[in-house]
Design a protein around this motif. Sequence first.
Motif, mmCIF file in Angstrom:
data_model
loop_
_atom_site.group_PDB
_atom_site.id
_atom_site.type_symbol
_atom_site.label_atom_id
_atom_site.label_comp_id
_atom_site.label_asym_id
_atom_site.label_seq_id
_atom_site.Cartn_x
_atom_site.Cartn_y
_atom_site.Cartn_z
ATOM 1 N N GLY A 37 0.768 -1.240 0.000
ATOM 2 C CA GLY A 37 0.000 0.000 0.000
ATOM 3 C C GLY A 37 0.795 1.283 0.000
ATOM 4 O O GLY A 37 0.218 2.368 0.062
ATOM 5 N N ILE A 38 2.127 1.206 -0.064
ATOM 6 C CA ILE A 38 2.958 2.408 -0.059
ATOM 7 C C ILE A 38 3.457 2.640 -1.481
ATOM 8 O O ILE A 38 4.395 1.977 -1.937
ATOM 9 C CB ILE A 38 4.141 2.273 0.917
ATOM 10 N N GLU A 39 2.845 3.571 -2.176
ATOM 11 C CA GLU A 39 3.155 3.782 -3.582
ATOM 12 C C GLU A 39 3.978 5.035 -3.839
ATOM 13 O O GLU A 39 4.677 5.119 -4.852
ATOM 14 C CB GLU A 39 1.857 3.820 -4.395
ATOM 15 N N ASP A 40 3.896 6.032 -2.975
ATOM 16 C CA ASP A 40 4.682 7.245 -3.175
ATOM 17 C C ASP A 40 6.161 6.925 -2.966
ATOM 18 O O ASP A 40 6.539 6.355 -1.942
ATOM 19 C CB ASP A 40 4.238 8.327 -2.185
ATOM 20 N N PRO A 41 7.037 7.280 -3.927
ATOM 21 C CA PRO A 41 8.463 6.932 -3.812
ATOM 22 C C PRO A 41 9.134 7.499 -2.562
ATOM 23 O O PRO A 41 9.951 6.817 -1.934
ATOM 24 C CB PRO A 41 9.068 7.525 -5.089
ATOM 25 N N ALA A 64 17.941 11.401 11.790
ATOM 26 C CA ALA A 64 18.767 10.259 11.418
ATOM 27 C C ALA A 64 19.206 10.312 9.965
ATOM 28 O O ALA A 64 20.308 9.873 9.623
ATOM 29 C CB ALA A 64 18.015 8.956 11.685
ATOM 30 N N PHE A 65 18.357 10.868 9.096
ATOM 31 C CA PHE A 65 18.672 10.930 7.670
ATOM 32 C C PHE A 65 19.482 12.182 7.327
ATOM 33 O O PHE A 65 20.104 12.243 6.294
ATOM 34 C CB PHE A 65 17.395 10.894 6.842
ATOM 35 N N TYR A 66 19.392 13.188 8.145
ATOM 36 C CA TYR A 66 20.236 14.386 8.142
ATOM 37 C C TYR A 66 19.952 15.386 7.031
ATOM 38 O O TYR A 66 19.638 16.533 7.299
ATOM 39 C CB TYR A 66 21.720 14.016 8.120
ATOM 40 N N ASN A 67 20.108 15.006 5.752
ATOM 41 C CA ASN A 67 20.091 16.051 4.730
ATOM 42 C C ASN A 67 18.782 16.181 3.952
ATOM 43 O O ASN A 67 18.742 16.855 2.920
ATOM 44 C CB ASN A 67 21.278 15.894 3.761
ATOM 45 N N PHE A 68 17.714 15.580 4.451
ATOM 46 C CA PHE A 68 16.394 15.781 3.850
ATOM 47 C C PHE A 68 15.692 16.963 4.525
ATOM 48 O O PHE A 68 15.842 17.169 5.730
ATOM 49 C CB PHE A 68 15.528 14.530 4.005
ATOM 50 N N ASN A 69 14.932 17.703 3.738
ATOM 51 C CA ASN A 69 14.142 18.800 4.297
ATOM 52 C C ASN A 69 13.113 18.207 5.266
ATOM 53 O O ASN A 69 12.312 17.353 4.872
ATOM 54 C CB ASN A 69 13.433 19.556 3.177
ATOM 55 N N LEU A 199 17.609 18.739 -5.092
ATOM 56 C CA LEU A 199 16.418 19.539 -4.799
ATOM 57 C C LEU A 199 15.155 18.699 -4.882
ATOM 58 O O LEU A 199 14.259 18.831 -4.036
ATOM 59 C CB LEU A 199 16.335 20.727 -5.764
ATOM 60 N N SER A 200 15.067 17.826 -5.873
ATOM 61 C CA SER A 200 13.850 17.031 -6.039
ATOM 62 C C SER A 200 13.758 15.893 -5.032
ATOM 63 O O SER A 200 12.681 15.622 -4.487
ATOM 64 C CB SER A 200 13.769 16.469 -7.466
ATOM 65 N N GLY A 203 13.929 17.473 -1.152
ATOM 66 C CA GLY A 203 12.821 18.357 -0.771
ATOM 67 C C GLY A 203 13.190 19.800 -0.528
ATOM 68 O O GLY A 203 12.405 20.550 0.059
ATOM 69 N N TRP A 204 14.370 20.235 -0.979
ATOM 70 C CA TRP A 204 14.780 21.618 -0.774
ATOM 71 C C TRP A 204 14.394 22.481 -1.965
ATOM 72 O O TRP A 204 14.242 21.989 -3.080
ATOM 73 C CB TRP A 204 16.306 21.701 -0.566
ATOM 74 N N ARG A 205 14.259 23.780 -1.728
ATOM 75 C CA ARG A 205 13.961 24.738 -2.796
ATOM 76 C C ARG A 205 15.265 25.376 -3.286
ATOM 77 O O ARG A 205 16.273 25.365 -2.583
ATOM 78 C CB ARG A 205 13.015 25.832 -2.287
#
Length: 289
Positions: A37-41, A64-69, A199-200, A203-205
């Motif tokens: 049921g988890i379809e979003d990448p 824990a992941f550090y560099n994600f927005n 960026l994609s 999640g950063w602008r």
Amino acid sequence: MDTLPARAERRCHNAVNPLHSCLFFSPDLGAEMGKIGIEDPAAAYFATRAAALGAVGAGAVAAAFYNFNPVLVARHVPAVWETAGPEVVLGARLRAADTTLRRLLGEEAVASEEMAEAARLALRATEACTPHARPLYAAHADLPVPEEPHLAFWHAATLLREHRGDAHLAALLTAGLDPLESLVSHTATGKGMAIGWILSSRGWRRTDWEAACGRLRERGLLEAGGELALTEAGTALRAEVEEATDRMDVAPYAHLGADGVERLTELARGFLFTAAAAGAFPAAATGRG
């Protein structure tokens, strides 16, 4: 413990890690996650890497992941656990790893004595991994070791990757590089991910990116102007980050010994050659800058 040749631990990591990280770019993972049921990448990625931690919230995953927005993380966590709990996700992940390795390496390699030997060596190296201040490693170390050699090898590769990754975060913190500054400075070395991908996927602008560039220029780490290039001080700082990571990650490889490290590196490179011929390993990986 043997004295290792210079940077032997880094060379071994660079050979073993792609056989862990290829899963995150595999269509088999998307297929297995879709079945639960988890379809979003993005949701699938966060759930897959964080499941060993349990049903944690967005703050724990972002840390824990550090560099994600953190804004991107919060879009999917903790909501993803309502779709599929951590145990279900871990089961899907292992099935995907099985399918991916069989597809990329072939049944002969999966069933080979070389694979069994690689699993034994990698697992022996993990005996010297330490859990303190390493949350992602420690969580994965609590998981059972799969019985099949190729999955045992993948499990050990995961432990070695997260052990080094957690150490790398400590090195980035010591260097005073925040999540996006770490990505900018890594890309500026010429060895990091492409800006568009960062960026994609993180999640950063673009405005966030430019602000991080500005902070690095103010510190004298990034050259002035539009070109993304490190100054001499920036180059030295990035080199120290990598050297510090090596120092904090040497224990498992020292425990394995020089001959063991050389043999594990040789075996992993052989598997990589086979997998590369099957079209694995895009330029982007799961590095944290």
